[in-house]
Motif scaffolding. Structure first.
Motif, PDB file in Angstrom:
ATOM      1  N   GLN A  91       0.825  -1.203   0.000  1.00  0.00           N
ATOM      2  CA  GLN A  91       0.000   0.000   0.000  1.00  0.00           C
ATOM      3  C   GLN A  91       0.861   1.255   0.000  1.00  0.00           C
ATOM      4  N   ARG A  92       1.916   1.242   0.798  1.00  0.00           N
ATOM      5  CA  ARG A  92       2.803   2.408   0.864  1.00  0.00           C
ATOM      6  C   ARG A  92       3.454   2.675  -0.492  1.00  0.00           C
ATOM      7  N   LEU A  93       3.869   1.629  -1.167  1.00  0.00           N
ATOM      8  CA  LEU A  93       4.487   1.790  -2.480  1.00  0.00           C
ATOM      9  C   LEU A  93       3.510   2.406  -3.470  1.00  0.00           C
ATOM     10  N   MET A  94       2.259   1.957  -3.443  1.00  0.00           N
ATOM     11  CA  MET A  94       1.256   2.505  -4.356  1.00  0.00           C
ATOM     12  C   MET A  94       0.953   3.964  -4.059  1.00  0.00           C
ATOM     13  N   VAL A  95       0.831   4.313  -2.778  1.00  0.00           N
ATOM     14  CA  VAL A  95       0.556   5.698  -2.402  1.00  0.00           C
ATOM     15  C   VAL A  95       1.734   6.589  -2.768  1.00  0.00           C
ATOM     16  N   GLU A  96       2.953   6.098  -2.553  1.00  0.00           N
ATOM     17  CA  GLU A  96       4.136   6.873  -2.930  1.00  0.00           C
ATOM     18  C   GLU A  96       4.170   7.139  -4.429  1.00  0.00           C
ATOM     19  N   THR A  97       3.782   6.148  -5.208  1.00  0.00           N
ATOM     20  CA  THR A  97       3.731   6.324  -6.668  1.00  0.00           C
ATOM     21  C   THR A  97       2.690   7.366  -7.062  1.00  0.00           C
ATOM     22  N   VAL A  98       1.532   7.311  -6.411  1.00  0.00           N
ATOM     23  CA  VAL A  98       0.484   8.309  -6.671  1.00  0.00           C
ATOM     24  C   VAL A  98       0.995   9.703  -6.333  1.00  0.00           C
ATOM     25  N   LEU A  99       1.668   9.839  -5.193  1.00  0.00           N
ATOM     26  CA  LEU A  99       2.155  11.145  -4.754  1.00  0.00           C
ATOM     27  C   LEU A  99       3.219  11.687  -5.700  1.00  0.00           C
ATOM     28  N   ILE A 143       8.167  20.041   0.239  1.00  0.00           N
ATOM     29  CA  ILE A 143       9.160  19.052  -0.168  1.00  0.00           C
ATOM     30  C   ILE A 143       9.373  17.966   0.874  1.00  0.00           C
ATOM     31  N   LYS A 144       8.945  18.196   2.121  1.00  0.00           N
ATOM     32  CA  LYS A 144       9.181  17.189   3.158  1.00  0.00           C
ATOM     33  C   LYS A 144       8.554  15.839   2.834  1.00  0.00           C
ATOM     34  N   PRO A 145       7.279  15.768   2.371  1.00  0.00           N
ATOM     35  CA  PRO A 145       6.690  14.445   2.099  1.00  0.00           C
ATOM     36  C   PRO A 145       7.452  13.653   1.048  1.00  0.00           C
ATOM     37  N   ILE A 146       7.906  14.332  -0.005  1.00  0.00           N
ATOM     38  CA  ILE A 146       8.641  13.632  -1.058  1.00  0.00           C
ATOM     39  C   ILE A 146      10.005  13.186  -0.543  1.00  0.00           C
ATOM     40  N   ALA A 147      10.668  14.061   0.226  1.00  0.00           N
ATOM     41  CA  ALA A 147      11.973  13.690   0.782  1.00  0.00           C
ATOM     42  C   ALA A 147      11.838  12.521   1.751  1.00  0.00           C
ATOM     43  N   ALA A 148      10.745  12.511   2.517  1.00  0.00           N
ATOM     44  CA  ALA A 148      10.531  11.437   3.485  1.00  0.00           C
ATOM     45  C   ALA A 148      10.371  10.098   2.789  1.00  0.00           C
ATOM     46  N   ILE A 149       9.723  10.103   1.624  1.00  0.00           N
ATOM     47  CA  ILE A 149       9.559   8.861   0.865  1.00  0.00           C
ATOM     48  C   ILE A 149      10.920   8.272   0.505  1.00  0.00           C
ATOM     49  N   SER A 318      14.770  17.993   8.818  1.00  0.00           N
ATOM     50  CA  SER A 318      13.592  17.175   8.584  1.00  0.00           C
ATOM     51  C   SER A 318      14.036  15.924   7.863  1.00  0.00           C
ATOM     52  N   SER A 319      13.661  14.792   8.341  1.00  0.00           N
ATOM     53  CA  SER A 319      14.061  13.559   7.691  1.00  0.00           C
ATOM     54  C   SER A 319      13.008  12.501   7.876  1.00  0.00           C
ATOM     55  N   ALA A 320      13.163  11.399   7.162  1.00  0.00           N
ATOM     56  CA  ALA A 320      12.200  10.322   7.267  1.00  0.00           C
ATOM     57  C   ALA A 320      12.241   9.700   8.648  1.00  0.00           C
ATOM     58  N   ASP A 321      13.421   9.766   9.313  1.00  0.00           N
ATOM     59  CA  ASP A 321      13.511   9.191  10.647  1.00  0.00           C
ATOM     60  C   ASP A 321      12.767  10.028  11.665  1.00  0.00           C
ATOM     61  N   SER A 322      12.728  11.358  11.425  1.00  0.00           N
ATOM     62  CA  SER A 322      12.026  12.330  12.271  1.00  0.00           C
ATOM     63  C   SER A 322      12.334  12.137  13.742  1.00  0.00           C
ATOM     64  N   ASP A 323      13.606  11.792  14.072  1.00  0.00           N
ATOM     65  CA  ASP A 323      13.971  11.658  15.468  1.00  0.00           C
ATOM     66  C   ASP A 323      15.112  12.594  15.829  1.00  0.00           C
ATOM     67  N   SER A 324      15.343  13.614  14.983  1.00  0.00           N
ATOM     68  CA  SER A 324      16.405  14.558  15.272  1.00  0.00           C
ATOM     69  C   SER A 324      16.065  15.341  16.521  1.00  0.00           C
ATOM     70  N   SER A 325      17.042  15.622  17.304  1.00  0.00           N
ATOM     71  CA  SER A 325      16.809  16.333  18.558  1.00  0.00           C
ATOM     72  C   SER A 325      17.349  17.739  18.469  1.00  0.00           C
ATOM     73  N   GLY A 326      16.818  18.604  19.329  1.00  0.00           N
ATOM     74  CA  GLY A 326      17.335  19.958  19.449  1.00  0.00           C
ATOM     75  C   GLY A 326      16.723  20.952  18.505  1.00  0.00           C
ATOM     76  N   SER A 327      15.824  20.585  17.612  1.00  0.00           N
ATOM     77  CA  SER A 327      15.191  21.517  16.686  1.00  0.00           C
ATOM     78  C   SER A 327      13.719  21.233  16.590  1.00  0.00           C
ATOM     79  N   LYS A 328      12.970  22.257  16.254  1.00  0.00           N
ATOM     80  CA  LYS A 328      11.526  22.118  16.127  1.00  0.00           C
ATOM     81  C   LYS A 328      11.166  21.358  14.860  1.00  0.00           C
ATOM     82  N   ALA A 329      10.241  20.421  14.956  1.00  0.00           N
ATOM     83  CA  ALA A 329       9.811  19.649  13.789  1.00  0.00           C
ATOM     84  C   ALA A 329       8.988  20.514  12.870  1.00  0.00           C
ATOM     85  N   LEU A 330       8.971  20.139  11.600  1.00  0.00           N
ATOM     86  CA  LEU A 330       8.214  20.899  10.605  1.00  0.00           C
ATOM     87  C   LEU A 330       6.741  20.896  10.918  1.00  0.00           C
TER      88      LEU A 330
END
Length: 347
Positions: A91-99, A143-149, A318-330
Motif C-alpha cells: 500500500q505504501r508503495l502505491m501511495v508513494e507512486t500516486v504522490l 518538499i518534506k513528504p517527497i523527501a521522506a519517501i 527534517s528527515s524520514a527518521d524524524s527523530d532529530s533532537s534539538g530543533s523544532k519539527a516541521l
C-alpha cells in the motif's frame, strides 16, 4: 526656319520623354504605395489574429490550469496524509507512486502556463509586502513528504540578519525555490538537501556581477541569496551550460531514470531575471552533488508588525527518521485534528 522648327520639335520631344518618364515613376510609386498599404492591412490583420489566438490560448490554459490544479492539490494532500497512517509495504508503495506522479503532473501544469505567459510578455510581477521567513516554511512543507519517501534529510538555514518581511513577488520567489528544491529531491537518491538563505553584503555584491547582472547597493532594497545543496547525481561539465535551456535534458549517466519536461530551470531563470537577479549551478561532476544558487533584489519593507509570527529556527532539520533532537519539527500537530487542518490549508 526649318532648323528652328526641328530644334523646337526636339525640345518638345525631350520634354515629352521626361514627362513620360515621370509618369512611369509616379505610376510605379503609386503601385508600390498601394502594395505597401495592402501589406500593412494584411500585417495588421495577422497581428490582430495572432493577439486573439494568444488571448484564447492564455484563457484556455488559465482555465485548464485552475480546473486541473484543484483536484490535483487534493490528491497530493490526501496522499501525503495517507502516508502518515499505518500501511502495508504494498500500500505504501502505491501511495508513494500516486504522490510522486501527482507532484510531477502539478509541476508540469504550472510550468506550461508560466512559460506561455513569459514568452508572450504578459507575465507581470506582483510586488507587495510578504513574510519572507514564511516562504521558506511553505517550501519545507511541500518538499518534506517527497523527501521522506526517499529517506532524505532536509534542512533549512536562515542567516540571523535575514529580514522577516520584504517587498517583492512572493509567488514567483516561492515557485523558484520550490522548483530548485524539487529538483534536488528528485535527483538525490540518498544523503541530504540543504536550503540556505542570507543577505548579500554590500561589499560582496561585486562577486556576483556578470554580463547580465549588475547589482548595486541601495537603502531601499537588498539582495537575497538562496542556495540549494544536494548530494545527488550531479551534472557533468559539458551539460552545465545547457541546464537553463527549455526542453533540454542533461545526458549525464547519473540522472538516467528521472523524467521531466525540461522547463523548470528555464522558467526559474526567467523569474530570477524578472526579479532583477542572477541564477547559476555548480557541480564537481557526475555523482558529486550539485549546488543551485540565485540572487534576487527585494525591497525593504517596514511592515514588520504585520508579520510578527514565530520565526523558523536557523537550522530546521527534517528527515524520514524524524527523530532529530534539538530543533523544532516541521509539523508539530497532534493526531488527526492536525492532519485535518493541514489538509484544509493545502486545498
Amino acid at each position: 526656319m526649318y532648323m528652328n522648327e526641328l530644334e523646337l520639335v526636339e525640345v518638345v520631344a525631350d520634354q515629352v520623354a521626361v514627362a513620360l518618364s515621370h509618369a512611369a515613376i509616379l505610376e510605379e510609386s503609386m503601385r508600390a504605395r498601394d502594395l505597401l498599404m495592402e501589406q500593412n492591412v494584411a500585417l495588421d490583420l495577422a497581428r490582430r489574429e495572432a493577439e486573439m489566438a494568444i488571448r484564447a490560448r492564455n484563457d484556455f490554459l488559465a482555465v485548464m490550469n485552475h480546473e486541473m490544479r484543484t483536484p490535483m492539490n487534493a490528491i497530493i494532500a490526501l496522499s501525503s496524509l495517507l502516508l502518515e497512517t499505518e500501511l502495508t509495504p504494498e500500500q505504501r508503495l502505491m501511495v508513494e507512486t500516486v504522490l510522486k506522479s501527482s507532484n510531477l503532473l502539478a509541476t508540469l501544469i504550472n510550468d506550461v502556463l508560466d512559460l506561455s505567459k513569459l514568452e508572450d510578455g504578459s507575465l507581470e510581477l506582483e510586488i507587495k509586502a510578504f513574510n519572507l521567513h514564511a516562504v521558506f516554511r511553505e517550501v519545507m512543507s511541500f518538499i518534506k513528504p517527497i523527501a521522506a519517501i526517499k529517506r532524505l534529510s532536509v534542512s533549512v538555514m536562515l542567516s540571523p540578519d535575514l529580514p522577516l518581511c520584504a517587498l517583492g513577488d512572493e509567488k514567483r520567489l516561492m515557485q523558484t525555490i520550490l522548483n530548485i528544491s524539487g529538483n534536488a529531491v528528485k535527483f538525490t537518491k540518498e544523503g541530504h538537501i540543504t536550503l540556505l538563505a542570507s543577505v548579500v553584503k554590500a561589499d560582496s555584491l561585486r562577486e556576483f556581477r556578470s554580463p547580465e547582472f549588475h547589482p548595486a547597493a541601495s537603502d531601499d532594497h537588498f539582495y537575497l541569496k538562496v542556495q540549494v545543496k544536494d548530494t545527488g547525481c550531479g551534472i557533468s561539465p559539458q551539460d552545465l551550460p545547457h541546464v537553463f535551456t527549455k526542453f533540454t535534458h542533461t545526458q549525464s549517466g547519473g540522472d538516467r531514470g528521472f523524467s521531466g519536461s525540461g522547463l523548470g530551470l528555464a522558467i526559474c531563470k526567467r523569474f530570477v531575471s524578472l526579479m532583477g537577479g542572477h541564477i547559476w549551478l555548480d557541480s564537481e561532476g557526475t555523482g558529486r552533488g550539485c549546488t543551485a544558487t540565485f540572487v534576487i533584489k527585494l525591497g525593504v519593507s517596514d511592515n514588520i508588525n504585520t508579520y510578527q509570527q514565530q520565526l523558523i529556527p536557523l537550522v530546521w532539520p527534517s528527515s524520514a527518521d524524524s527523530d532529530s533532537s534539538g530543533s523544532k519539527a516541521l509539523n508539530d500537530g497532534k493526531g488527526s485534528a492536525s492532519l485535518k487542518s493541514r489538509y484544509q490549508r493545502s486545498i
